[in-house]
Design an enzyme around this catalytic site. Structure first.
Site, PDB file in Angstrom:
ATOM      1  N   LYS A 217      35.355  35.171  42.302  1.00 16.13           N
ATOM      2  CA  LYS A 217      35.536  34.066  43.247  1.00 16.13           C
ATOM      3  C   LYS A 217      34.170  33.602  43.736  1.00 16.13           C
ATOM      4  O   LYS A 217      33.418  34.373  44.328  1.00 16.13           O
ATOM      5  CB  LYS A 217      36.399  34.495  44.425  1.00 16.13           C
ATOM      6  CG  LYS A 217      36.561  33.392  45.463  1.00 16.13           C
ATOM      7  CD  LYS A 217      37.550  33.728  46.537  1.00 16.13           C
ATOM      8  CE  LYS A 217      37.588  32.613  47.588  1.00 16.13           C
ATOM      9  NZ  LYS A 217      38.558  32.889  48.655  1.00 16.13           N
TER      10      LYS A 217
ATOM     11  N   LYS B 283      38.022  31.753  39.957  1.00 20.44           N
ATOM     12  CA  LYS B 283      38.195  30.686  40.933  1.00 20.44           C
ATOM     13  C   LYS B 283      36.833  30.150  41.357  1.00 20.44           C
ATOM     14  O   LYS B 283      35.972  30.966  41.706  1.00 20.44           O
ATOM     15  CB  LYS B 283      38.944  31.241  42.141  1.00 20.44           C
ATOM     16  CG  LYS B 283      39.142  30.251  43.262  1.00 20.44           C
ATOM     17  CD  LYS B 283      39.767  30.911  44.444  1.00 20.44           C
ATOM     18  CE  LYS B 283      39.804  29.873  45.546  1.00 20.44           C
ATOM     19  NZ  LYS B 283      39.940  30.432  46.838  1.00 20.44           N
TER      20      LYS B 283
END
Ligand code: PBG
Length: 325
Positions: free
Chosen positions: A195, A248
């Protein structure tokens, strides 16, 4: 010029043939739709930067889930916006918190709808960071307890899967241990593994009301310049017990989706984040792109990159379009 013996165009001659040799497809099974629960009755607050996305009170969320089930979408990712925030994110692990209430109500109405919960503290802390703070530092180890309590409270309310998105070191292990020692050994963890500290989360922070009140998230989320680090992050999450991993954002990080998939062969989710959605929506509203064609092409690119599951605000539209043909 040499005579072309091999003619690539032969297999592109008709839609029937093209569909027969098509390598990747987006299916309803791949889509996860994010939802935002907020206190109140009959609340449906539009989010200006994300047309089509709303903060919804539990009654409206249940109604929304009816539509989602009807469309054939199998899973949702649940976020909560609490009434009050404090330093220790009390609303995140409150047995009667907003996400916990939403889980119970949705499960009661649609037991077959798969509920994944985002496990993070930033929506619930007064300072907007994903952990406990001391001065301007975000503390790692003291945060793990609160994340594990949050995951446990979600499982206790009936969540099917938990998804830690905080990026503290050791969170997957802490959550796994907590779940296992409380009879939730069967609840899988989808880890937001790679992330990044991304500018593409801007619109999300409007809908989730989770912008940090000072500084940024760069001391815990990853530097967009790094690729090898994503592999190390993912390896650690897997070691700690992650059942699925995630990259992500999606679009600007599809190289990592491919690398993570090839390296670990784990079920890999891609988060098609808020900023990616807003860009498409804005261009479509101006009539500059064909929204349906662009969205389906983007989702397909995430599958081609190696993604198994796609978390996307386009899920309802995509499901509708897939149903049309
Ligand atoms: C919580 C969280 C965020 C997103 C998902 N979980 C925001 C952030 O990290 O700042 C972003 C999702 C999106 O942009 O659509 N930590």
């Amino acid at each position: 010029m040499a005579y072309p013996i091999v003619r690539m165009r032969r297999l592109r001659g008709s839609e029937t043939l093209r569909s027969m040799v098509r390598e990747n497809r987006v299916s309803l099974d791949d889509l996860i739709y994010p939802l935002f629960a907020i206190y109140g009755e009959n609340v449906k607050n539009p989010v200006p930067s994300m047309p089509g996305v709303y903060q919804m009170s539990v009654d409206n969320l249940v109604r929304e889930c009816g539509e989602i089930v009807q469309l054939g979408i199998k899973a949702v990712l649940l976020f909560g916006i609490p009434e009050q925030k404090d330093e220790i994110a009390s609303g995140a692990y409150d047995a009667d918190g907003i996400v916990q209430q939403a889980i119970m109500a949705i499960k009661k109405a649609y037991p077959e709808l798969y509920i994944i919960t985002d496990v993070c503290l930033c929506e619930y802390t007064s300072h907007g960071h994903c952990g406990m703070i001391q001065g301007d530092r975000v503390l790692n180890d003291p945060t793990l307890h609160y994340l594990a309590e949050t995951a446990l409270s979600h499982a206790a309310a009936g969540a099917d899967m938990v998804a830690p998105s905080d990026m503290m070191d050791g969170r997957v292990g802490a959550i796994r241990k907590k779940l296992d020692s409380h009879g939730f050994g069967h609840i899988p963890i989808m880890a937001y593994s790679a992330k990044y500290a991304s500018a593409f989360y801007g619109p999300f922070r409007d809908v989730a009301d989770s912008a940090p009140q000072f500084g940024d998230r760069k001391t815990y989320q990853m530097d967009p310049a790094n690729g090898n680090e994503a592999i190390r992050e993912t390896a650690l999450d897997i070691e700690e017990g992650a059942d699925m991993v995630m990259v992500k954002p999606g679009l600007a990080y599809l190289d990592l989706v491919r690398r993570v998939k090839d390296e670990f062969h784990y079920p890999t989710a891609v988060y098609n984040v808020s900023g990616e959605y807003s860009m498409v929506k804005a261009a479509a509203q101006k009539g500059w792109i064909d929204e349906k064609a662009v969205v389906m092409e983007l989702l397909l690119s995430m599958k081609r990159a190696g993604g198994d599951l796609i978390i996307t605000y386009h899920a309802k539209d995509a499901a509708r379009w897939m149903g049309e043909k």
